[in-house]
Structure formats: C-alpha cells, structure tokens
Design a protein around this motif. Sequence first.
Motif, PDB file in Angstrom:
ATOM      1  N   THR A  59       0.694  -1.435  -0.346  1.00 38.15           N
ATOM      2  CA  THR A  59      -0.115  -0.099  -0.405  1.00 38.15           C
ATOM      3  C   THR A  59       0.433   1.492  -0.102  1.00 38.15           C
ATOM      4  O   THR A  59       1.011   2.289  -0.795  1.00 38.15           O
TER       5      THR A  59
ATOM      6  N   SER B 131       2.198   1.825  -3.469  1.00 36.04           N
ATOM      7  CA  SER B 131       1.166   2.033  -4.650  1.00 36.04           C
ATOM      8  C   SER B 131       1.392   3.723  -4.772  1.00 36.04           C
ATOM      9  O   SER B 131       0.412   4.598  -4.581  1.00 36.04           O
ATOM     10  N   LEU B 132       0.589   4.451  -3.199  1.00 36.12           N
ATOM     11  CA  LEU B 132       0.813   5.662  -2.425  1.00 36.12           C
ATOM     12  C   LEU B 132       2.145   7.066  -2.879  1.00 36.12           C
ATOM     13  O   LEU B 132       2.155   7.546  -3.446  1.00 36.12           O
TER      14      LEU B 132
ATOM     15  N   SER C 272       3.652   5.816  -5.500  1.00 32.89           N
ATOM     16  CA  SER C 272       3.405   5.532  -6.787  1.00 32.89           C
ATOM     17  C   SER C 272       2.596   6.373  -7.502  1.00 32.89           C
ATOM     18  O   SER C 272       3.252   7.850  -8.924  1.00 32.89           O
ATOM     19  N   ALA C 273       1.531   6.496  -6.759  1.00 30.52           N
ATOM     20  CA  ALA C 273       0.156   7.864  -7.320  1.00 30.52           C
ATOM     21  C   ALA C 273       0.383   9.504  -6.404  1.00 30.52           C
ATOM     22  O   ALA C 273       0.441  10.381  -7.743  1.00 30.52           O
TER      23      ALA C 273
ATOM     24  N   LEU D 179       3.338  10.210  -9.194  1.00 27.88           N
ATOM     25  CA  LEU D 179       2.598  10.162 -11.112  1.00 27.88           C
ATOM     26  C   LEU D 179       1.490  11.613 -10.751  1.00 27.88           C
ATOM     27  O   LEU D 179       1.599  12.220 -12.129  1.00 27.88           O
TER      28      LEU D 179
ATOM     29  N   SER E  50       6.595   7.717 -15.926  1.00 32.42           N
ATOM     30  CA  SER E  50       6.503   6.802 -16.770  1.00 32.42           C
ATOM     31  C   SER E  50       6.957   5.519 -15.511  1.00 32.42           C
ATOM     32  O   SER E  50       6.893   4.209 -15.723  1.00 32.42           O
TER      33      SER E  50
ATOM     34  N   ALA F 276       4.817   5.507 -12.996  1.00 30.46           N
ATOM     35  CA  ALA F 276       3.331   4.342 -12.885  1.00 30.46           C
ATOM     36  C   ALA F 276       4.312   3.234 -13.405  1.00 30.46           C
ATOM     37  O   ALA F 276       2.974   1.916 -12.467  1.00 30.46           O
TER      38      ALA F 276
ATOM     39  N   THR G 297       4.653   0.716  -9.433  1.00 31.43           N
ATOM     40  CA  THR G 297       2.979   0.450  -9.146  1.00 31.43           C
ATOM     41  C   THR G 297       3.034  -1.373  -9.331  1.00 31.43           C
ATOM     42  O   THR G 297       2.467  -2.023  -8.625  1.00 31.43           O
TER      43      THR G 297
ATOM     44  N   VAL H 232       1.638  -3.762  -6.287  1.00 32.23           N
ATOM     45  CA  VAL H 232       0.409  -4.594  -6.349  1.00 32.23           C
ATOM     46  C   VAL H 232       0.837  -6.163  -6.652  1.00 32.23           C
ATOM     47  O   VAL H 232       0.139  -6.524  -5.817  1.00 32.23           O
TER      48      VAL H 232
ATOM     49  N   ILE I 285       1.184  -6.715  -2.159  1.00 29.34           N
ATOM     50  CA  ILE I 285       0.001  -6.827  -2.088  1.00 29.34           C
ATOM     51  C   ILE I 285      -0.815  -8.684  -2.496  1.00 29.34           C
ATOM     52  O   ILE I 285      -1.093  -8.769  -1.557  1.00 29.34           O
TER      53      ILE I 285
ATOM     54  N   VAL J 295      -0.257 -10.278 -14.116  1.00 30.07           N
ATOM     55  CA  VAL J 295       0.338  -9.026 -13.726  1.00 30.07           C
ATOM     56  C   VAL J 295       1.810  -8.992 -13.389  1.00 30.07           C
ATOM     57  O   VAL J 295       2.186  -7.201 -14.397  1.00 30.07           O
TER      58      VAL J 295
ATOM     59  N   ALA K 269       2.499  -5.555 -16.483  1.00 26.43           N
ATOM     60  CA  ALA K 269       2.524  -4.123 -16.580  1.00 26.43           C
ATOM     61  C   ALA K 269       3.924  -3.798 -17.234  1.00 26.43           C
ATOM     62  O   ALA K 269       3.759  -2.544 -18.008  1.00 26.43           O
TER      63      ALA K 269
ATOM     64  N   ALA L 267       3.776  -0.726 -20.065  1.00 26.68           N
ATOM     65  CA  ALA L 267       4.021   0.466 -19.647  1.00 26.68           C
ATOM     66  C   ALA L 267       5.329   0.225 -20.984  1.00 26.68           C
ATOM     67  O   ALA L 267       5.828   2.155 -21.358  1.00 26.68           O
TER      68      ALA L 267
END
Lengths: 94, 130
Positions: free
Chosen positions: B19, B22-23, B25-26, B29, B39, B42, B46, B50, B53, B79, B83, B87
């Motif tokens: 988590t 992910s935060l 990477s956001a 972004l 990228s 992203a 990310t 994932v 998780i 995934v 992914a 990209a």
Amino acid sequence: MIEIMLICSLIFLTLSIIAIMYRLVKGPSASDRVQALDTLGINIISGVAVFSVLMRSTGFFEVILLIGILSFIGTIAFARYLERGVVIERKHPK
Amino acid sequence: MNANIPSEVLPILLILIGTIFSLLSAIGLVRLPDVYTRSHAASKSTTLGVLFILVGTFLFFLLEEHYFSIRLFLGIFFVFLTAPVAAHVLVRSAYRSNVALAEESVQDDLKDFIHTDSKKTKDAEVNDTD
C-alpha cells in the motif's frame, strides 16, 4: 486489529486512486491519460485483493484476473491507436 | 490476542508495504513533469506495490485457511508479466506520436533515429499509395 490495518490500507489505496484520477482528468496529452488508466486498473486490482482479505472470501480472485487481462488489452489497444491511428492493421485495404 | 497471530502478521505486513508503494507511485504520478518520467512511477513502483499486495493475499489464504489459490497465482504471474510490457508499449507510442519532453530534460538520443525513420516510412507510404 487486523481489520483496522486492512481498512487503513484501503483508505490509502483510495487516496492513491484519487491522485490518479487527478492525473486522468488533467493530463496534458492523451498518453498521460492512458497511463493513468493503466495505473488505475492496477490499483483497483490491489483494492480488490485487500477487500478479499478483509472479507476472508476467495470469490474475488476471478475479478483480479479479469481486471488484469482487460486493463492490459485496453492499454495495448490505446497505445496502438495513438501510435498508428488504427487498432487492427490490414496490409492491403480494398 | 489469540494464538494464531504470528501466521497473520507476515501477510498483513506485506499488504501494508504494498500500500505504501502504491501511494508513493500515485504521488509520483501527480508530481513528475512529463509522460516519460511519469512512466517510472507508473510502471516500476506500481508493479512492486501490487505484487506485494497480491503475494500478501496469497500468503494470507495459504497460511490462514490452507487454501492454495491457483487463480490468484495466475493473477500474480499475469500482472508481473504484463505491466512492464504495457508501460513500454505506451511510452514508445507516446514518443512516436511526438509528445513533448519536459523542459528540464537535457538529452534526447532517439531524436535523430526515430523522427528521420518515421519520415522515411511516411515517404514509403506515400510512394505506396502512388
């Protein structure tokens, strides 16, 4: 205790999805928006996985697989469209 | 505090680490200047988030309920495989459709190759239609 940690994790994932939505709305070019959509799909996969741990249910795993496949195919189709103007090329159009 | 706390600690810790990735990477972004630098945020972080998780979820159901989910294993594999490919294809299409670099960038090695190349193929297409 475990529920609280999982709910915190879901809240942070929601915050990151909101940040990605900002990029999805504002992004200057179309490539930025497609990139944000791809990242949004991956974050939704993470959210579904955390939710299935929270519910202790194994019924959401098909959703993970399906969103992964659909997001990948959508990204590839958008990238081909941005690069060449068509999704499926024909050699000799009549 | 029940007796099976140790078997739950590792998956929950993996989920929290994912988590945080992910935060971050956001945030990357939102804050990075153009599509090429974005990228990095992203795709790399990310994917790492994932994967943390999904591996945490996999271990949770394996340790807690002794359930080996082949669907989740396929999801992790898929995934992890797709992914980076997505990209790469996306950034390649962005460069070929002339998305501008950020003003801070100092070097563009592909400029001489790609754009003269596309000019050549455009000329070839024109000749084909003739």
